[in-house]
Motif scaffolding. Structure first.
Motif, short mmCIF file in Angstrom:
data_model
loop_
_atom_site.label_atom_id
_atom_site.label_comp_id
_atom_site.label_asym_id
_atom_site.label_seq_id
_atom_site.Cartn_x
_atom_site.Cartn_y
_atom_site.Cartn_z
N MET A 90 0.83 -1.21 0.00
CA MET A 90 0.00 0.00 0.00
C MET A 90 0.86 1.26 0.00
SD MET A 90 -3.22 -0.64 -0.26
CE MET A 90 -2.64 -1.83 -1.48
N PHE A 91 1.95 1.25 0.79
CA PHE A 91 2.83 2.41 0.81
C PHE A 91 3.48 2.62 -0.55
CE2 PHE A 91 7.12 4.20 1.31
CZ PHE A 91 6.78 5.44 1.83
N ARG A 92 3.90 1.52 -1.20
CA ARG A 92 4.52 1.62 -2.52
C ARG A 92 3.54 2.21 -3.53
NH1 ARG A 92 5.19 -3.40 -3.34
NH2 ARG A 92 7.03 -3.52 -2.01
N TYR A 93 2.30 1.73 -3.51
CA TYR A 93 1.30 2.23 -4.45
C TYR A 93 0.95 3.68 -4.14
CZ TYR A 93 -2.79 2.32 -7.50
OH TYR A 93 -3.67 2.64 -8.49
N LEU A 94 0.79 3.98 -2.85
CA LEU A 94 0.43 5.34 -2.45
C LEU A 94 1.50 6.34 -2.85
CD1 LEU A 94 -1.49 7.21 -0.79
CD2 LEU A 94 -0.10 6.64 1.22
N SER A 95 2.76 5.98 -2.65
CA SER A 95 3.86 6.90 -2.93
C SER A 95 4.01 7.20 -4.42
CB SER A 95 5.18 6.33 -2.39
OG SER A 95 5.52 5.13 -3.05
N GLN A 96 3.42 6.36 -5.28
CA GLN A 96 3.53 6.58 -6.72
C GLN A 96 2.40 7.44 -7.29
OE1 GLN A 96 3.81 2.55 -8.19
NE2 GLN A 96 5.95 2.34 -7.61
N HIS A 97 1.52 7.93 -6.40
CA HIS A 97 0.49 8.85 -6.86
C HIS A 97 1.14 10.18 -7.25
CE1 HIS A 97 -3.36 6.89 -6.49
NE2 HIS A 97 -3.06 6.44 -5.30
N SER A 98 0.42 10.98 -8.01
CA SER A 98 0.94 12.26 -8.45
C SER A 98 1.04 13.24 -7.28
CB SER A 98 0.03 12.86 -9.53
OG SER A 98 -1.23 13.19 -8.99
N TYR A 99 1.82 14.29 -7.49
CA TYR A 99 2.01 15.31 -6.45
C TYR A 99 0.67 15.98 -6.09
CZ TYR A 99 3.94 19.47 -4.17
OH TYR A 99 4.25 20.45 -3.26
N SER A 100 -0.18 16.20 -7.08
CA SER A 100 -1.47 16.85 -6.83
C SER A 100 -2.37 15.97 -5.94
CB SER A 100 -2.18 17.16 -8.15
OG SER A 100 -2.41 15.98 -8.89
N TYR A 101 -2.21 14.65 -6.04
CA TYR A 101 -2.99 13.74 -5.20
C TYR A 101 -2.74 14.04 -3.71
CZ TYR A 101 -4.29 9.27 -2.97
OH TYR A 101 -4.83 8.32 -2.15
N PHE A 102 -1.48 14.25 -3.36
CA PHE A 102 -1.14 14.52 -1.96
C PHE A 102 -1.50 15.95 -1.55
CE2 PHE A 102 1.63 11.06 -3.26
CZ PHE A 102 1.44 10.16 -2.23
N GLN A 103 -1.50 16.86 -2.51
CA GLN A 103 -1.89 18.23 -2.20
C GLN A 103 -3.36 18.32 -1.79
OE1 GLN A 103 -0.57 20.02 -5.98
NE2 GLN A 103 0.79 21.33 -4.78
N GLU A 104 -4.17 17.39 -2.26
CA GLU A 104 -5.62 17.45 -2.03
C GLU A 104 -6.07 16.61 -0.84
OE1 GLU A 104 -7.13 16.09 -5.73
OE2 GLU A 104 -6.49 17.87 -6.84
N ARG A 105 -5.14 15.95 -0.13
CA ARG A 105 -5.52 15.04 0.95
C ARG A 105 -4.66 15.24 2.19
NH1 ARG A 105 -6.33 12.89 -3.88
NH2 ARG A 105 -8.20 11.61 -4.24
N PHE A 106 -5.23 14.91 3.35
CA PHE A 106 -4.48 14.97 4.60
C PHE A 106 -3.51 13.80 4.66
CE2 PHE A 106 -8.42 17.16 6.21
CZ PHE A 106 -7.82 18.37 6.48
#
Length: 579
Positions: A90-106
């Protein structure tokens, strides 16, 4: 799960053994009671008659004890590995999301989702293998035993179990939906609490604790309401299940009394049927309760997966290759980019940055400078056209190799809650201690580091809060020195330094820029005087391109910005200082 087939087989065998013990123990008691009654007038036959069922009944706990220890051993050898694999995947998949994905979430919410999934999967495996499987086998064996002894009681038990499980499943589906909503609300609260704690300094400086408490209290009210709705549904479910158990008990007692009056039920049958039906009923009741818990865990896992396992906006192509940067030439070829629900930027723009060229980017806030470098880093994908580095389309190379060839010094560096040594080491994982210290000296960070009680082993706090802004910036610069990538991007890399330290750092950075393609975002135009070229941005477009002197001679936007500087900063169009 495929690599854990042996453990899964042991789990299944344990379920069978446990179910056999629960179902057969009442049958052995029936045999002992019936044997004792039959030999009332002939005590010499008592021991031979009841010996075998008595031995079997007495040995069942030890058999169960042995199998439980085998089960626990298989569990401890398997479950920690499964949980670890889930977390890593899950961490591997999560870390490969785009930068904007993390900008929009806590960030705290995302971390909680991973741990929710890990704990939820463990609970689901336990419930399926130990609860559902075992209880199902108990019903099968129990019904078979009753059917063999008195068919009518076996039929009653089987029909009752089917009705009980069906009704519980129906209620559980509703609880899954309610659990999903509760989990969602609970995670919102968790995210807001993490956000508040992360920005605790702002809350202190503005004395806005009451405001933060009201925001969190509002979300907590939603959690309470959804939790109560879930608990109310569970209470109704338990009442329904208790009613069905009462019906089973009444049916069995009525049948036994009727059978005894008609002489086709023995005293042993009373013991067998009441004990077995009671045991099966409680096991099925517990199964119903576990079905509710199972639905809650499924809802929690589904909610976690829905957030984390979204399609990744930016991913490597199947045939992606490693980026090779022998020169460092960057080409924007008819590039257009557009944020969601925003106006297009860089409409069909073509720009060439030659190898080794030092290019400055200037413009008002929001003019597109950061987007320009983010596109090079492929934190976003262009919507039209392509970006080439030494003739290679950056969409056709791996993201890892792309970013390994680019050194970035951000305006507001964020550090890991680790030691200074580890944070600098992050720039080049295989660097030696000597290389790290040399990079620190080049970034003028070594002197302040050695004054700390633990030197390079000092912890920096979450996001580097134990360091000043200038110290964090010097650590980021040390990383860039250590990485020594062929392409360098500086985003106001010295904005938080005092003038004396900045002078030394600028000299070091100038050395670092040599033989590198360098892009410098600057609000203080004086830092760009020695650039080979300056690109002027305005409203998502590059409106001017040239050297400092050439741009001044054009008397365009750059000249206007230069004249409007106060203390080395740009004034925004509303006379606000651009920072």
């Amino acid at each position: 799960m495929r690599e854990h087939k042996l453990a899964l087989l042991i789990f299944l065998i344990m379920s069978v053994v446990d179910a056999a013990e629960v179902s057969l123990s009442p049958y052995f008691i029936k045999m002992i009671i019936d044997g004792a009654i039959k030999t009332v007038g002939d005590m010499e036959r008592l021991i031979p008659t009841v010996l075998l069922p008595a031995i079997l009944y007495a040995s069942m706990p030890m058999v169960l004890n042995i199998f439980f220890r085998v089960y626990e051993y298989a569990y401890l050898k398997t479950m920690p590995i499964i949980k670890s694999d889930i977390t890593a995947t899950m961490f591997r998949y999560l870390s490969q999301h785009s930068y904007s994905y993390f900008q929009e979430r806590f960030s705290g919410n995302l971390a909680k989702k991973i741990f929710d999934l890990m704990s939820g999967v463990e609970s689901i495996i336990q419930i399926i293998h130990y609860i559902f499987t075992t209880r199902f086998i108990i019903v099968l064996i129990g019904s078979a035993i009753l059917f063999t002894v008195q068919p009518i009681f076996g039929i009653i038990l089987a029909v009752w179990a089917f009705c009980f499980v069906g009704a519980s499943y129906y209620m559980a589906k509703k609880s899954e939906a309610l659990s999903y909503e509760f989990s969602e609300a609970d995670n919102v609260v968790g995210g807001k609490i993490v956000d508040s704690i992360t920005n605790i300094l702002s809350a202190k400086l503005f004395s806005n604790f009451n405001h933060e408490e009201k925001l969190i209290s509002k979300s907590l009210k939603d959690v309470v309401a959804k939790d109560q709705l879930l608990q109310w549904h569970m209470m109704k479910t338990y009442f329904m299940q208790g009613t069905l158990i009462t019906i089973l008990s009444a049916s069995m007692i009525s049948g036994l009394l009727y059978g005894r009056l008609n002489n086709w039920v023995t005293i042993g049958d009373f013991a067998l049927i009441l004990a077995l039906s009671s045991t099966v009923a409680m096991n099925i009741f517990n199964t119903g309760k576990e079905m509710i818990r199972f639905s809650k865990e499924v809802g929690k896992c589904r909610q976690a997966l829905n957030i984390i396992v979204e399609p990744q906006e930016i991913s490597d192509n199947t045939n992606a290759t490693e980026l090779n940067v022998p020169e460092g030439k960057i080409l924007f070829d008819n590039v257009q980019f557009q944020y969601k629900d925003a106006e297009p930027l860089f409409e069909n723009k073509s720009v060439i940055i030659e190898p080794g060229q030092k290019v400055g980017l200037v413009g008002h806030s929001g003019s597109g400078k950061s987007t320009f470098v983010n596109l090079i880093l492929r934190l976003h994908d262009v919507t039209h056209g392509r970006i080439l580095i030494d003739g290679q389309d950056i969409r056709n190379v791996t993201q890892e190799s792309l970013r390994k060839n680019i050194g970035m010094i951000p305006q507001d560096p964020s550090l890991f809650h680790r030691t200074l040594m580890e944070n600098i080491h992050f720039g080049k994982i295989d660097a030696s201690t000597e290389e790290i210290i040399n990079a620190s000296k080049s970034a003028h960070a070594h002197d302040f580091i050695v004054t700390l009680p633990k030197g390079y082993d000092s912890m920096v706090g979450e996001r580097g809060v134990k360091l000043s802004g200038g110290q964090r910036q010097r650590i980021a610069i040390a990383r860039a020195f250590l990485k020594n990538a062929p392409i360098l991007i500086l985003d106001e890399a010295t904005s938080q330094l005092d003038s004396i330290t900045e002078k030394y750092i600028q000299e070091s950075l100038w050395e670092l820029m040599q033989n590198k393609t360098t892009i410098v975002i600057a609000h203080r135009l004086s830092t760009l005087l020695h650039m080979d070229r300056i690109l002027v941005f305005d409203k998502g477009k590059i409106v001017e391109d040239g050297t400092h002197q050439e741009l001044l001679a054009k008397k365009g936007l750059y000249s206007e910005l230069w004249k409007s500087q106060v203390g080395g900063f740009l004034l925004d169009r509303d006379d606000g200082i651009l920072i």
